[in-house]
Scaffold this active site. Structure first.
Site, PDB file in Angstrom:
ATOM      1  N   TYR A 138       8.418 -36.647   3.476  1.00 42.69           N
ATOM      2  CA  TYR A 138       9.691 -36.558   4.182  1.00 42.69           C
ATOM      3  C   TYR A 138       9.885 -37.699   5.175  1.00 42.69           C
ATOM      4  O   TYR A 138      11.012 -38.101   5.444  1.00 42.69           O
ATOM      5  CB  TYR A 138       9.792 -35.223   4.933  1.00 42.69           C
ATOM      6  CG  TYR A 138      10.332 -34.083   4.117  1.00 42.69           C
ATOM      7  CD1 TYR A 138       9.668 -33.645   2.983  1.00 42.69           C
ATOM      8  CD2 TYR A 138      11.498 -33.429   4.496  1.00 42.69           C
ATOM      9  CE1 TYR A 138      10.148 -32.578   2.239  1.00 42.69           C
ATOM     10  CE2 TYR A 138      11.988 -32.357   3.764  1.00 42.69           C
ATOM     11  CZ  TYR A 138      11.319 -31.928   2.639  1.00 42.69           C
ATOM     12  OH  TYR A 138      11.800 -30.880   1.921  1.00 42.69           O
ATOM     13  N   LYS A 188      -3.388 -31.029  -2.950  1.00 42.31           N
ATOM     14  CA  LYS A 188      -3.523 -31.602  -4.288  1.00 42.31           C
ATOM     15  C   LYS A 188      -4.646 -32.634  -4.192  1.00 42.31           C
ATOM     16  O   LYS A 188      -4.480 -33.819  -4.530  1.00 42.31           O
ATOM     17  CB  LYS A 188      -2.181 -32.200  -4.750  1.00 42.31           C
ATOM     18  CG  LYS A 188      -2.123 -32.626  -6.198  1.00 42.31           C
ATOM     19  CD  LYS A 188      -2.159 -31.477  -7.199  1.00 42.31           C
ATOM     20  CE  LYS A 188      -2.300 -32.015  -8.614  1.00 42.31           C
ATOM     21  NZ  LYS A 188      -2.469 -30.954  -9.629  1.00 42.31           N
ATOM     22  N   ASP A 220      -0.588 -26.590  -7.821  1.00 41.25           N
ATOM     23  CA  ASP A 220      -0.149 -26.050  -9.121  1.00 41.25           C
ATOM     24  C   ASP A 220      -0.726 -24.650  -9.334  1.00 41.25           C
ATOM     25  O   ASP A 220      -0.012 -23.720  -9.720  1.00 41.25           O
ATOM     26  CB  ASP A 220      -0.499 -27.006 -10.277  1.00 41.25           C
ATOM     27  CG  ASP A 220      -1.930 -27.522 -10.243  1.00 41.25           C
ATOM     28  OD1 ASP A 220      -2.651 -27.269  -9.250  1.00 41.25           O
ATOM     29  OD2 ASP A 220      -2.338 -28.185 -11.216  1.00 41.25           O
ATOM     30  N   ASP A 244       7.933 -26.701   1.272  1.00 45.76           N
ATOM     31  CA  ASP A 244       9.354 -26.566   0.923  1.00 45.76           C
ATOM     32  C   ASP A 244       9.487 -25.830  -0.406  1.00 45.76           C
ATOM     33  O   ASP A 244      10.255 -24.874  -0.537  1.00 45.76           O
ATOM     34  CB  ASP A 244       9.978 -27.967   0.827  1.00 45.76           C
ATOM     35  CG  ASP A 244      11.444 -27.932   0.426  1.00 45.76           C
ATOM     36  OD1 ASP A 244      12.173 -27.062   0.957  1.00 45.76           O
ATOM     37  OD2 ASP A 244      11.853 -28.753  -0.424  1.00 45.76           O
ATOM     38  N   ASP A 248      10.447 -21.446  -1.236  1.00 39.38           N
ATOM     39  CA  ASP A 248      11.557 -20.966  -2.067  1.00 39.38           C
ATOM     40  C   ASP A 248      11.041 -20.007  -3.142  1.00 39.38           C
ATOM     41  O   ASP A 248      11.662 -18.985  -3.434  1.00 39.38           O
ATOM     42  CB  ASP A 248      12.293 -22.124  -2.754  1.00 39.38           C
ATOM     43  CG  ASP A 248      13.471 -22.644  -1.928  1.00 39.38           C
ATOM     44  OD1 ASP A 248      13.397 -22.591  -0.685  1.00 39.38           O
ATOM     45  OD2 ASP A 248      14.467 -23.111  -2.537  1.00 39.38           O
TER      46      ASP A 248
HETATM   47  C1  IPM Z   1      14.446 -26.293   3.856  1.00 42.85           C
HETATM   48  C2  IPM Z   1      15.497 -27.172   3.237  1.00 42.85           C
HETATM   49  C3  IPM Z   1      15.508 -28.543   3.918  1.00 42.85           C
HETATM   50  C4  IPM Z   1      14.158 -29.180   3.657  1.00 42.85           C
HETATM   51  C5  IPM Z   1      16.665 -29.474   3.495  1.00 42.85           C
HETATM   52  C6  IPM Z   1      18.010 -28.840   3.761  1.00 42.85           C
HETATM   53  C7  IPM Z   1      16.591 -30.811   4.172  1.00 42.85           C
HETATM   54  O1  IPM Z   1      15.309 -27.251   1.865  1.00 42.85           O
HETATM   55  O2  IPM Z   1      14.509 -26.073   5.083  1.00 42.85           O
HETATM   56  O3  IPM Z   1      13.585 -25.797   3.135  1.00 42.85           O
HETATM   57  O4  IPM Z   1      13.938 -29.816   2.628  1.00 42.85           O
HETATM   58  O5  IPM Z   1      13.290 -29.048   4.526  1.00 42.85           O
HETATM   59 MG    MG Z   2      13.803 -25.916   1.132  1.00 43.65          MG
END
Ligand code: IPM
Ligand code: MG
Length: 364
Positions: A138, A188, A220, A244, A248
């Site tokens: 990032y 990794k 993985d 990240d 999710d």
């Molecule tokens: C998160 C989001 C952010 C990230 C984006 C919106 C920049 O996906 O907070 O998980 O990648 O950190």
């Molecule tokens: Mg995210």
């Protein structure tokens, strides 16, 4: 106490309006909460030409805590990244040195049928994904797209210094101590030098925490285990990119990403009883497809407000009251569209907020 409210874009303002209400309702007049709003993301671009206007950053810096909504909009695809809404959030996290992102993924038993995974797989899921937030691909340099022999080449740099790894590792061990005493570090290391350093440093730090059981997984394998046997996880500590992605995925164990809160904290994060400034952000994005329709799930934002009470405002009882109220509302069958199932009551964003506010009275 000063709370900066940064609703942002898309469903951000709708869900943040509900969590701000719940915050006010739960503290009543016992605490003087000064809420001030400022634009971020596309809203920042529209108001001041940049995703993180100077006045917004100043407000955030002066606040005890920040309640953030979501960012994203038409300038998301601009070639100039500094004008993209998402960069406002990244800059905010970095400028305030909020390096520890707590993303708890907890399945409310009432939502066991809302997950796309089998009930026996997700029953009892209660994990914390601790994502490093200030380093990795990032922020690593060099980065960019340049020409080599007339062809475009894209470059990003995975980068971690040992002190950056050590400080998030300490937070992970301390968090594990306050939970079930298990920490799984995800990397990794089999392929990437940066991740070998990650593993080495986490292992070194572990000597200070003999009471915590440390394991390591490659990312993985970790992503497979999250889906195959998620109950094994207590605390997962990982870098910015893997965190990240894994957070999710973990969201879907709980039924919907609309249920996942998060707290981004700096120095002092995770120390039991510490009160630190922080940024409270639902894990979900701005969801432009459903924005402005009063159908988004505000619970991720509401639960983020509960985390704020616990970590930044020193009001853990009030945090519990919000969490109990959310539980009660789900038990009473209230569901936004993302978690709706036959036999439950479909409600909109504001109605869900109403229900939580009402349930606070009984959640003492
Ligand atoms: C998160 C989001 C952010 C990230 C984006 C919106 C920049 O996906 O907070 O998980 O990648 O950190
Ligand atoms: Mg995210």
């Amino acid at each position: 106490m000063k709370i900066a409210i940064l609703p942002g874009d898309g469903i951000g303002p709708e869900v943040t309006a509900q969590s701000a209400r719940v915050l006010r309702a739960v503290v009543g007049n016992r605490v003087d909460l000064r809420m001030e709003e400022a634009p971020i993301g596309q809203a920042g671009v529209d108001a001041a030409g940049v995703p993180l206007p100077g006045a917004t950053l100043a407000l955030a810096q002066a606040a005890d805590a920040i309640l953030f909504g979501a960012v994203g909009g038409p300038t998301d695809e601009l070639p100039d990244r500094s004008k993209r809404p998402g960069s406002g959030l990244l800059k905010l996290r970095k400028s305030l040195s909020l390096f520890a992102n707590f993303r708890p993924a907890v399945l409310f038993p009432e939502l066991i049928g809302a997950s796309t995974l089998r009930p026996d797989v997700v029953a009892g899921v209660d994990m914390l994904i601790l994502r490093e937030l200030n380093g990795d691909l990032y922020f690593g340099e060099p980065r960019g797209v340049h020409l080599e022999n007339g062809r475009r080449v894209g470059v990003n740099t995975m980068r971690y210094s040992e002190d950056e790894v050590a400080r998030i590792a300490h937070v992970g061990f301390q968090a594990a101590r306050q939970r079930r005493g298990k920490l799984c570090s995800v990397d990794k290391a089999n392929v990437l030098e940066t991740m070998q350093l990650w593993r080495d440093v986490v292992t070194e730090v572990s000597r200070e925490y003999p009471d915590v059981a440390l394991t390591h997984l490659y990312v993985d394998a970790a992503s497979m285990m999250l889906i195959r046997a998620p109950k094994q996880f207590d605390v997962i500590v990982t870098g910015n990119v893997f965190g990240d992605i894994l957070s999710d995925a973990a969201a879907m164990l709980t039924g919907s990403i609309g249920m996942l809160p998060s707290a981004s904290l700096g120095i002092g994060a995770g120390v039991a009883g510490a009160k630190v400034p922080g940024l409270y952000e639902p894990v979900h994005g701005s969801a432009p497809d459903i924005a402005g329709r009063d159908i988004a799930n505000p619970l991720a934002s509401v639960l983020s407000a509960a985390m704020m009470l616990r970590h930044s405002l020193g009001l853990p009882e009030e945090a519990l009251r919000i969490e109990r109220a959310v539980r009660a509302v789900l038990a009473n069958g209230y569901r936004t569209a993302d978690i709706h199932q036959a036999g439950t009551r479909l409600v909109g964003t504001a109605e869900m907020g109403d229900a939580v506010v009402k349930a606070l009275d009984f959640a003492t």
